[in-house]
Design a protein around this motif. Structure first.
Motif, PDB file in Angstrom:
ATOM      1  N   THR A   1       0.804  -1.214   0.000  1.00  0.00           N
ATOM      2  CA  THR A   1       0.000   0.000   0.000  1.00  0.00           C
ATOM      3  C   THR A   1       0.838   1.266   0.000  1.00  0.00           C
ATOM      4  O   THR A   1       0.299   2.355  -0.077  1.00  0.00           O
ATOM      5  CB  THR A   1      -0.906   0.031   1.241  1.00  0.00           C
ATOM      6  OG1 THR A   1      -0.078   0.023   2.411  1.00  0.00           O
ATOM      7  CG2 THR A   1      -1.815  -1.184   1.263  1.00  0.00           C
TER       8      THR A   1
ATOM      9  N   GLU B   1      -5.202  -2.121  -5.271  1.00  0.00           N
ATOM     10  CA  GLU B   1      -6.471  -2.681  -4.813  1.00  0.00           C
ATOM     11  C   GLU B   1      -7.557  -2.504  -5.867  1.00  0.00           C
ATOM     12  O   GLU B   1      -7.494  -1.600  -6.701  1.00  0.00           O
ATOM     13  CB  GLU B   1      -6.874  -2.034  -3.487  1.00  0.00           C
ATOM     14  CG  GLU B   1      -5.900  -2.380  -2.372  1.00  0.00           C
ATOM     15  CD  GLU B   1      -6.166  -1.632  -1.079  1.00  0.00           C
ATOM     16  OE1 GLU B   1      -5.480  -1.931  -0.088  1.00  0.00           O
ATOM     17  OE2 GLU B   1      -7.049  -0.753  -1.051  1.00  0.00           O
TER      18      GLU B   1
ATOM     19  N   ARG C   1      -7.971  -6.335  -1.536  1.00  0.00           N
ATOM     20  CA  ARG C   1      -6.545  -6.447  -1.806  1.00  0.00           C
ATOM     21  C   ARG C   1      -6.203  -7.919  -1.940  1.00  0.00           C
ATOM     22  O   ARG C   1      -6.506  -8.728  -1.053  1.00  0.00           O
ATOM     23  CB  ARG C   1      -5.707  -5.834  -0.686  1.00  0.00           C
ATOM     24  CG  ARG C   1      -4.203  -5.918  -0.950  1.00  0.00           C
ATOM     25  CD  ARG C   1      -3.337  -5.514   0.240  1.00  0.00           C
ATOM     26  NE  ARG C   1      -3.694  -4.203   0.727  1.00  0.00           N
ATOM     27  CZ  ARG C   1      -4.198  -3.976   1.931  1.00  0.00           C
ATOM     28  NH1 ARG C   1      -4.408  -4.984   2.752  1.00  0.00           N
ATOM     29  NH2 ARG C   1      -4.489  -2.758   2.315  1.00  0.00           N
TER      30      ARG C   1
ATOM     31  N   LYS D   1      -7.073   2.862   1.660  1.00  0.00           N
ATOM     32  CA  LYS D   1      -6.748   1.469   1.395  1.00  0.00           C
ATOM     33  C   LYS D   1      -7.651   0.571   2.227  1.00  0.00           C
ATOM     34  O   LYS D   1      -8.299   1.010   3.184  1.00  0.00           O
ATOM     35  CB  LYS D   1      -5.277   1.195   1.705  1.00  0.00           C
ATOM     36  CG  LYS D   1      -4.873   1.514   3.140  1.00  0.00           C
ATOM     37  CD  LYS D   1      -3.373   1.365   3.345  1.00  0.00           C
ATOM     38  CE  LYS D   1      -2.995   1.721   4.780  1.00  0.00           C
ATOM     39  NZ  LYS D   1      -1.532   1.597   5.002  1.00  0.00           N
TER      40      LYS D   1
END
Length: 743
Positions: free
Chosen positions: A48, A525, A570, A646
């Motif tokens: 991330t 993602e 993810r 995220k």
């Protein structure tokens, strides 16, 4: 048969809003799924912190097609695969004042920007055709060289010479879908009622051949060359370009992959099962890593009709048709393309091919299998205008909304994500058998053969604990065999043609109409819009669950998920080919004053309903579009800009239905804001940006009032909207004035 006098009736409601529901499965919901527990810490760690510059620097430049008449002329270097030549840094904040709610017949855009309508329905794309007239007198045949109806997904392909240059912005090919038609505006001559009590219901109405021909030609894809205007602001179409092209529901297409040549797609038109006529109901779109256009076939069900033929078909044929919404005596969605008299046809079986009824001795005597030749991701090379569209059957057959690929890496498979836009349907991904090589950049349809004809199709299961599993749709595995009496799976073609039925067996999670998918260039993602579902929590086969957790009543309407949400995940260890993932809900759409359902903390500046179009631009800005009927008393459909975080950046919350779920970071004016509001009655859809970030294109479908009409006319027309900054700078580059500007 005799005909009554013509009855003037609008022959079609908005097909896009009809919605299909043909999932009879009782897939276990979360509380019954055998949990595949995962180490949350290992799932959520890593991946991330990538910067945009680092991400894009690792990707290759897309070159130019070598197919047929398009010689390569691009500079194949190690630059970014995603078309971008501007600064790659994501904006730190959304430096514009939010556009207010609006129910006006005009569109409005953020202050400091200009929104201009271009390329409306009926616009000629070759010299010599007269302009659109409000009386709709243009010939049906002329629409083979005019912009079609209901503009949708699109992509801007930068062009240098005769080839694709992903860094070029001065000239390019704009390629766009035309999803369906508004018969009331396009072909308002109604239908004739047949006075024959012996006729089956699907044959008791009859439409004019010219109207059907016009509508068939208004579906499909348009390719137009654009050049930047002399003043540097916006673009103009190059009317004489050799690349300008229409691909319609009459254009021949080739079937490619495991389904090609199978008995399921053999027809009177092509007994070998390798070709079909038409691409249809093209909704969202995508780009391939090698530089071709990926269009989708969504509501193809609506143009077909089926009469009384169950006794002539096998149990598998009957089950397969019903699983895709085509029961016996199904009339279609009032398109009635099968109804003009055969004597009025100008090409072989021009109208009867839209009738899937089994009338002959075998499938080679009729069009019972024509239905099975639609519903695929279709690849088009816009730089090879003589090439045939390729229906990539390995990616499965269902109501495809769009197709988004994950960032490619040398030596690893290419991964595509897709949604099936019907109530209670599924989310899929395809992992290629071949591994990525930069040498295939610019390979055109030959590269598509390599990466899209062989691989594994998966369907998603969203577990209650925030984990997820990709189940493979592979014949012979996990119960996908010949043991099923309704629909035995004896070949991979069986699995792919009836991907929905195969996914039922694997226990896939029923979702609230999976629509557009986009992959973040910052985190990797994957985001999916779940636009709405009136059956969620209403019907026993669609109870609330953590991934689809809302069912509520608002404004006196029935329960269900009326406003929709956006889910994201993810992949484990950042590997897009992984078979496990971690998920949460990025955003719950809701009117800001619907406090119990406003789980994302939306305000007047960013509230929305029914998210649909979704697009990460190369900098990592997320653009969200709406296709709504639940909030339109307050505001027309819209476009918002967002700066998402995220997975797992929020908290666990409980909905008003009593369902716990994982919700992302709360919304505020710094991370999501309304940028544009469309005209009354419209859907805002289709989106792409030029590589220099200075022009944003979006589409307006089915506008109301007289938006898009010619001067003095009253017929509204779908069109493209071209958005530029008034000072010519990059979109979202700096602070702007504080008053929204109507257009």
């Amino acid at each position: 048969m005799t005909l009554s006098q013509t009855t003037i009736i609008n022959t079609q409601a908005l097909a896009h809003e009809i919605g299909e529901d043909s999932n009879p499965s009782n897939n276990p919901e979360f509380h019954n799924i055998i949990q595949k527990r995962m180490n949350r810490r290992s799932v959520l760690k890593g991946g991330t912190g990538l910067t945009a510059a680092a991400f894009f620097g690792a990707l290759p430049l897309m070159g130019c097609s070598d197919d047929d008449d398009a010689p390569s002329s691009g500079n194949q270097s190690d630059q970014a695969a995603v078309p971008a030549s501007g600064a790659l840094a994501r904006p730190e904040s959304l430096n514009f004042t939010a556009v207010a709610h609006s129910t006006a017949p005009t569109m409005s855009v953020a202050a400091g920007y200009k929104a201009e309508m271009i390329l409306p329905l009926g616009t000629p794309i070759i010299p010599g055709l007269e302009d659109w007239k409000d009386n709709r007198e243009q010939s049906a045949e002329s629409f083979e060289q005019r912009m079609g109806d209901n503009h949708d997904g699109m992509w801007f392909f930068g062009k240098t010479g005769n080839g694709y240059d992903p860094k070029a912005s001065d000239t390019g090919l704009l390629v766009m879908n035309h999803e369906y038609v508004n018969s009331a505006e396009l072909s308002p001559f109604g239908y004739k009622v047949i006075e024959d009590n012996n006729a089956a219901p699907i044959y008791q109405k009859q439409r004019l051949a010219s109207d059907i021909r016009r509508e068939v030609n208004c579906h499909g894809v348009a390719v137009v060359e654009l050049s930047r205007r002399a003043n540097g602001q916006g673009y103009e179409m190059q009317l004489g370009s050799k690349f300008n092209r229409r691909i319609t529901s009459s254009s021949e297409s080739q079937l490619a992959g495991p389904v090609a040549g199978s008995d399921w797609v053999k027809t009177k038109y092509d007994p070998t099962g390798h070709k079909t006529r038409g691409i249809n109901n093209n909704c969202g779109a995508g780009l391939s890593p090698w530089g071709t256009y990926l269009t989708t076939e969504e509501n193809f069900l609506g143009v077909f009709a089926r009469g009384s033929d169950a006794a002539k078909l096998t149990a598998a044929e009957n089950y397969g048709r019903a699983r895709y919404g085509a029961e016996e005596n199904f009339p279609g969605w009032d398109y009635l393309w099968h109804t003009p008299p055969a004597k009025d046809a100008k090409i072989m079986d021009e109208f009867s091919r839209w009738d899937m009824t089994a009338v002959g001795a075998t499938a080679l005597d009729d069009y019972r299998n024509a239905f099975n030749t639609f519903g695929y991701i279709t690849e088009i090379d816009p730089f090879a205008p003589n090439s045939l569209p390729q229906k990539r059957t390995a990616l499965g057959r269902f109501a495809h909304e769009n197709c988004a690929y994950a960032p490619v890496k040398a030596g690893q498979p290419v991964v595509f994500y897709m949604g099936d836009d019907s109530r209670g349907e599924y989310i899929y991904k395809f992992v290629s058998k071949a591994v990525w090589s930069n040498s295939d950049i610019g390979g055109g349809l030959k590269a598509g053969d390599k990466y899209m004809n062989e691989g594994t199709l998966y369907v998603a299961v969203f577990n209650e604990d925030g984990s997820g599993v990709w189940q493979p749709l592979v014949q012979g595995q996990n119960g996908l065999d010949n043991s099923h009496s309704e629909l035995p799976f004896t070949t991979q073609a069986d699995v792919l043609v009836f991907a929905r039925a195969a996914a039922d067996i694997l226990g896939a999670t029923k979702m609230d109409r999976p629509e557009w998918i986009s992959v973040s260039p910052i985190t990797g993602e994957v985001y999916v819009t779940l636009t709405n579902n009136k059956y969620r929590g209403v019907r026993d086969d669609q109870p609330v669950d953590p991934a689809n957790p809302r069912s509520y009543t608002a404004g006196g309407k029935e329960r269900g998920n009326d406003n929709g949400h956006i889910i994201r995940w993810r992949e484990s260890n950042g590997d897009h080919a992984a078979t496990t993932f971690a998920w949460d809900i990025y955003l719950f759409a809701s009117p800001s004053d619907l406090s119990a359902e406003n789980l994302s903390g939306l305000s007047d500046s960013n509230d929305l309903s029914s998210p649909d179009g979704l697009y990460f631009d190369p900098r990592g800005v997320l653009w969200i579009q709406t296709d709504d009927g639940a909030y339109t008393d307050t505001t027309n459909c819209m476009l918002l800009a967002a700066l998402p975080g995220k997975v797992s950046d929020g908290e666990v919350k409980t909905t008003s239905a009593g369902q716990q779920t994982r919700v992302g970071m709360q919304a505020n004016d710094n991370n999501i804001k309304r940028f544009f509001v469309g005209p009354e009655g419209c859907e805002v859809t289709g989106i792409t940006m030029t590589p220099d970030f200075k022009t944003l294109f979006i589409n307006i479908q089915h506008p109301g009032n007289n938006w898009g009409a010619v001067a003095g006319g009253s017929t509204p027309r779908s069109a493209t909207v071209m958005i530029t900054k008034e000072d010519g700078d990059v979109i979202l580059a700096e602070s702007l004035p504080s008053v929204a500007k109507p257009s």
